[in-house]
Scaffold this motif. Structure first.
Motif, PDB file in Angstrom:
ATOM      1  N   THR A 245      -2.737   7.680   3.629  1.00 51.10           N
ATOM      2  CA  THR A 245      -4.390   8.064   3.929  1.00 51.10           C
ATOM      3  C   THR A 245      -4.713   8.016   5.179  1.00 51.10           C
ATOM      4  O   THR A 245      -5.829   8.581   5.545  1.00 51.10           O
ATOM      5  CB  THR A 245      -4.893   7.458   2.860  1.00 51.10           C
ATOM      6  N   MET A 246      -4.050   7.519   6.196  1.00 53.15           N
ATOM      7  CA  MET A 246      -4.369   7.584   7.483  1.00 53.15           C
ATOM      8  C   MET A 246      -4.205   8.875   8.260  1.00 53.15           C
ATOM      9  O   MET A 246      -4.822   9.191   9.256  1.00 53.15           O
ATOM     10  CB  MET A 246      -3.453   6.444   8.415  1.00 53.15           C
ATOM     11  N   GLN A 247      -3.727  10.076   7.440  1.00 51.38           N
ATOM     12  CA  GLN A 247      -3.710  11.251   7.843  1.00 51.38           C
ATOM     13  C   GLN A 247      -4.244  12.158   6.969  1.00 51.38           C
ATOM     14  O   GLN A 247      -4.557  11.931   5.791  1.00 51.38           O
ATOM     15  CB  GLN A 247      -2.010  11.828   8.112  1.00 51.38           C
ATOM     16  N   ASP A 248      -4.713  13.649   7.320  1.00 53.30           N
ATOM     17  CA  ASP A 248      -5.237  14.319   6.629  1.00 53.30           C
ATOM     18  C   ASP A 248      -4.194  14.886   5.714  1.00 53.30           C
ATOM     19  O   ASP A 248      -3.360  15.710   6.364  1.00 53.30           O
ATOM     20  CB  ASP A 248      -5.980  15.514   7.512  1.00 53.30           C
TER      21      ASP A 248
ATOM     22  N   LYS B 283       2.599   5.243  10.631  1.00 49.63           N
ATOM     23  CA  LYS B 283       1.372   4.576  10.697  1.00 49.63           C
ATOM     24  C   LYS B 283       0.935   3.869   9.869  1.00 49.63           C
ATOM     25  O   LYS B 283       0.982   4.275   8.596  1.00 49.63           O
ATOM     26  CB  LYS B 283       0.267   5.479  11.446  1.00 49.63           C
ATOM     27  N   CYS B 284       0.304   2.778   9.994  1.00 47.52           N
ATOM     28  CA  CYS B 284      -0.241   1.874   8.887  1.00 47.52           C
ATOM     29  C   CYS B 284      -1.345   1.144   9.436  1.00 47.52           C
ATOM     30  O   CYS B 284      -1.491   0.664  10.707  1.00 47.52           O
ATOM     31  CB  CYS B 284       0.758   0.898   8.337  1.00 47.52           C
ATOM     32  N   ASN B 285      -2.514   0.768   8.530  1.00 50.13           N
ATOM     33  CA  ASN B 285      -3.395  -0.172   9.151  1.00 50.13           C
ATOM     34  C   ASN B 285      -3.286  -1.605   8.715  1.00 50.13           C
ATOM     35  O   ASN B 285      -4.372  -2.576   8.999  1.00 50.13           O
ATOM     36  CB  ASN B 285      -4.766   0.346   8.313  1.00 50.13           C
ATOM     37  N   LEU B 286      -2.119  -1.775   8.005  1.00 51.26           N
ATOM     38  CA  LEU B 286      -1.844  -3.285   7.694  1.00 51.26           C
ATOM     39  C   LEU B 286      -0.403  -3.699   8.340  1.00 51.26           C
ATOM     40  O   LEU B 286       0.433  -2.826   8.741  1.00 51.26           O
ATOM     41  CB  LEU B 286      -1.761  -3.643   6.201  1.00 51.26           C
ATOM     42  N   LYS B 287      -0.092  -5.030   8.412  1.00 45.72           N
ATOM     43  CA  LYS B 287       1.290  -5.191   8.916  1.00 45.72           C
ATOM     44  C   LYS B 287       1.824  -6.263   7.839  1.00 45.72           C
ATOM     45  O   LYS B 287       1.571  -7.751   8.147  1.00 45.72           O
ATOM     46  CB  LYS B 287       1.020  -5.715  10.390  1.00 45.72           C
ATOM     47  N   CYS B 288       2.269  -5.821   6.902  1.00 47.89           N
ATOM     48  CA  CYS B 288       2.668  -6.826   5.746  1.00 47.89           C
ATOM     49  C   CYS B 288       3.873  -7.535   6.455  1.00 47.89           C
ATOM     50  O   CYS B 288       5.037  -6.820   6.853  1.00 47.89           O
ATOM     51  CB  CYS B 288       2.934  -6.393   4.430  1.00 47.89           C
ATOM     52  N   PRO B 289       4.209  -8.792   6.178  1.00 47.22           N
ATOM     53  CA  PRO B 289       5.276  -9.579   6.733  1.00 47.22           C
ATOM     54  C   PRO B 289       6.569  -8.913   6.286  1.00 47.22           C
ATOM     55  O   PRO B 289       7.933  -9.180   6.900  1.00 47.22           O
ATOM     56  CB  PRO B 289       4.856 -11.022   6.626  1.00 47.22           C
TER      57      PRO B 289
ATOM     58  N   GLU C  12       1.870   7.109  -2.525  1.00 50.08           N
ATOM     59  CA  GLU C  12       1.703   5.550  -2.841  1.00 50.08           C
ATOM     60  C   GLU C  12       0.632   4.946  -1.515  1.00 50.08           C
ATOM     61  O   GLU C  12       0.956   5.373  -0.378  1.00 50.08           O
ATOM     62  CB  GLU C  12       2.928   4.867  -2.578  1.00 50.08           C
ATOM     63  N   THR C  13      -0.196   4.229  -1.987  1.00 55.12           N
ATOM     64  CA  THR C  13      -1.286   3.568  -1.119  1.00 55.12           C
ATOM     65  C   THR C  13      -1.649   2.451  -1.142  1.00 55.12           C
ATOM     66  O   THR C  13      -1.313   1.596  -2.072  1.00 55.12           O
ATOM     67  CB  THR C  13      -2.618   4.602  -0.977  1.00 55.12           C
ATOM     68  N   ASN C  14      -2.009   1.628  -0.025  1.00 55.42           N
ATOM     69  CA  ASN C  14      -2.521   0.020  -0.018  1.00 55.42           C
ATOM     70  C   ASN C  14      -3.960   0.078  -0.765  1.00 55.42           C
ATOM     71  O   ASN C  14      -4.533  -0.958  -0.662  1.00 55.42           O
ATOM     72  CB  ASN C  14      -2.179  -0.455   1.247  1.00 55.42           C
ATOM     73  N   GLY C  15      -4.491   1.119  -0.676  1.00 54.43           N
ATOM     74  CA  GLY C  15      -5.996   1.221  -1.524  1.00 54.43           C
ATOM     75  C   GLY C  15      -7.263   1.035  -0.502  1.00 54.43           C
ATOM     76  O   GLY C  15      -8.298   0.784  -0.796  1.00 54.43           O
ATOM     77  N   THR C  16      -6.838   0.630   0.869  1.00 56.67           N
ATOM     78  CA  THR C  16      -7.931   0.701   1.982  1.00 56.67           C
ATOM     79  C   THR C  16      -8.747   1.807   2.013  1.00 56.67           C
ATOM     80  O   THR C  16      -9.756   1.684   2.521  1.00 56.67           O
ATOM     81  CB  THR C  16      -7.396  -0.002   3.365  1.00 56.67           C
ATOM     82  N   ASN C  17      -8.005   2.994   1.864  1.00 60.23           N
ATOM     83  CA  ASN C  17      -8.874   4.322   2.107  1.00 60.23           C
ATOM     84  C   ASN C  17      -8.882   4.970   0.772  1.00 60.23           C
ATOM     85  O   ASN C  17      -7.803   4.792  -0.112  1.00 60.23           O
ATOM     86  CB  ASN C  17      -8.019   5.163   2.920  1.00 60.23           C
ATOM     87  N   ASP C  18      -9.845   5.650   0.403  1.00 57.03           N
ATOM     88  CA  ASP C  18      -9.964   6.596  -0.708  1.00 57.03           C
ATOM     89  C   ASP C  18      -8.955   7.595  -0.586  1.00 57.03           C
ATOM     90  O   ASP C  18      -8.423   8.079   0.611  1.00 57.03           O
ATOM     91  CB  ASP C  18     -11.194   7.251  -0.802  1.00 57.03           C
ATOM     92  N   VAL C  19      -8.691   8.370  -1.874  1.00 55.75           N
ATOM     93  CA  VAL C  19      -7.471   9.381  -1.708  1.00 55.75           C
ATOM     94  C   VAL C  19      -8.240  10.581  -2.375  1.00 55.75           C
ATOM     95  O   VAL C  19      -9.197  10.406  -3.071  1.00 55.75           O
ATOM     96  CB  VAL C  19      -6.234   9.037  -2.721  1.00 55.75           C
ATOM     97  N   GLY C  20      -8.073  11.632  -1.524  1.00 54.73           N
ATOM     98  CA  GLY C  20      -8.507  12.962  -2.068  1.00 54.73           C
ATOM     99  C   GLY C  20      -7.801  13.347  -3.296  1.00 54.73           C
ATOM    100  O   GLY C  20      -6.788  13.698  -3.439  1.00 54.73           O
TER     101      GLY C  20
END
Length: 204
Positions: free
Chosen positions: A71-74, A28-34, A92-100
């Motif tokens: 970060t879309m998962q716990d 899963k991802c919240n973006l769709k980079c080409p 490795e994250t796209n930065g749209t969500n905070d990281v615990g």
């Protein structure tokens, strides 16, 4: 958890370039980079205990959690278990969500120029920032990088070219060089170049 794959390889990018790690690629991802090279919608649901078992089979005490967008998962139960077993943990994250930040040893974030006017960054601190240069607009990329510097506190900064899978060539290298030169004319931050070593070595 939604898992695409678990495999041992080398970290081909950024500060940990060349480090042997186990990659846990989540779905899963919240973006769709080409230019994304991961089919993050093809995943299996795997119990936490089985994930730990598969990671331990690789006989390597360093794990990088990637995606998709992890970060879309716990991640806390997984990271807690890995830490109890003595693992070094990177993400490795796209930065749209905070990281615990608890249990995480290294955060690499790659905010996307493609979404610069569409998404908000909620990550405030990372060990490194990696920006993928995927077009030839030098001026806009310089502005974007400066903006990211102000939004995310980080220790290291990298620019990466896009790799064209059909030809295995790295694109936008001239643009990347010009962006880096302009950014480094200041004395504020040093931007370095990060090319995907694993692609050159033809390994996963």
């Amino acid at each position: 958890m939604k898992v695409v794959e678990i495999f041992k390889s080398i970290q081909g990018e950024g500060f940990n370039f060349g480090k042997e790690v186990v990659f846990l690629r989540l779905g899963k991802c919240n973006l769709k980079c080409p230019w994304c090279d991961t089919d993050w919608n093809k995943y299996k649901k795997i119990e936490l205990e089985n994930i730990i078992y598969e990671i331990e089979k690789e006989n390597c005490k360093s794990v990088i959690i990637t995606g998709g967008e992890p970060t879309m998962q716990d991640l806390k139960p997984l990271c807690k278990k890995l830490k109890e077993k003595g693992f070094w943990i990177g993400i490795e994250t796209n930065g749209t969500n905070d990281v615990g930040y608890e249990f995480i040893d290294y955060i690499a974030t790659s905010p996307k120029f493609f979404y610069k006017d569409l998404v908000k960054l909620n990550l405030k601190k990372a060990n490194e920032i990696r920006i993928v240069v995927d077009n030839d607009d030098v001026e806009e990329y310089v502005k974007f990088c400066k903006k990211i510097e102000n939004e995310i506190e980080a220790d290291r900064f990298f620019l990466s070219p896009v790799e064209e899978s059909e030809t295995a060539n790295f694109l936008n290298l001239e643009t990347l060089a010009k962006v880096r030169q302009q950014l480094n004319e200041r004395e504020e931050k040093e931007w370095q170049v990060s090319i995907q070593l694993h692609k050159l070595m033809k390994v996963k």
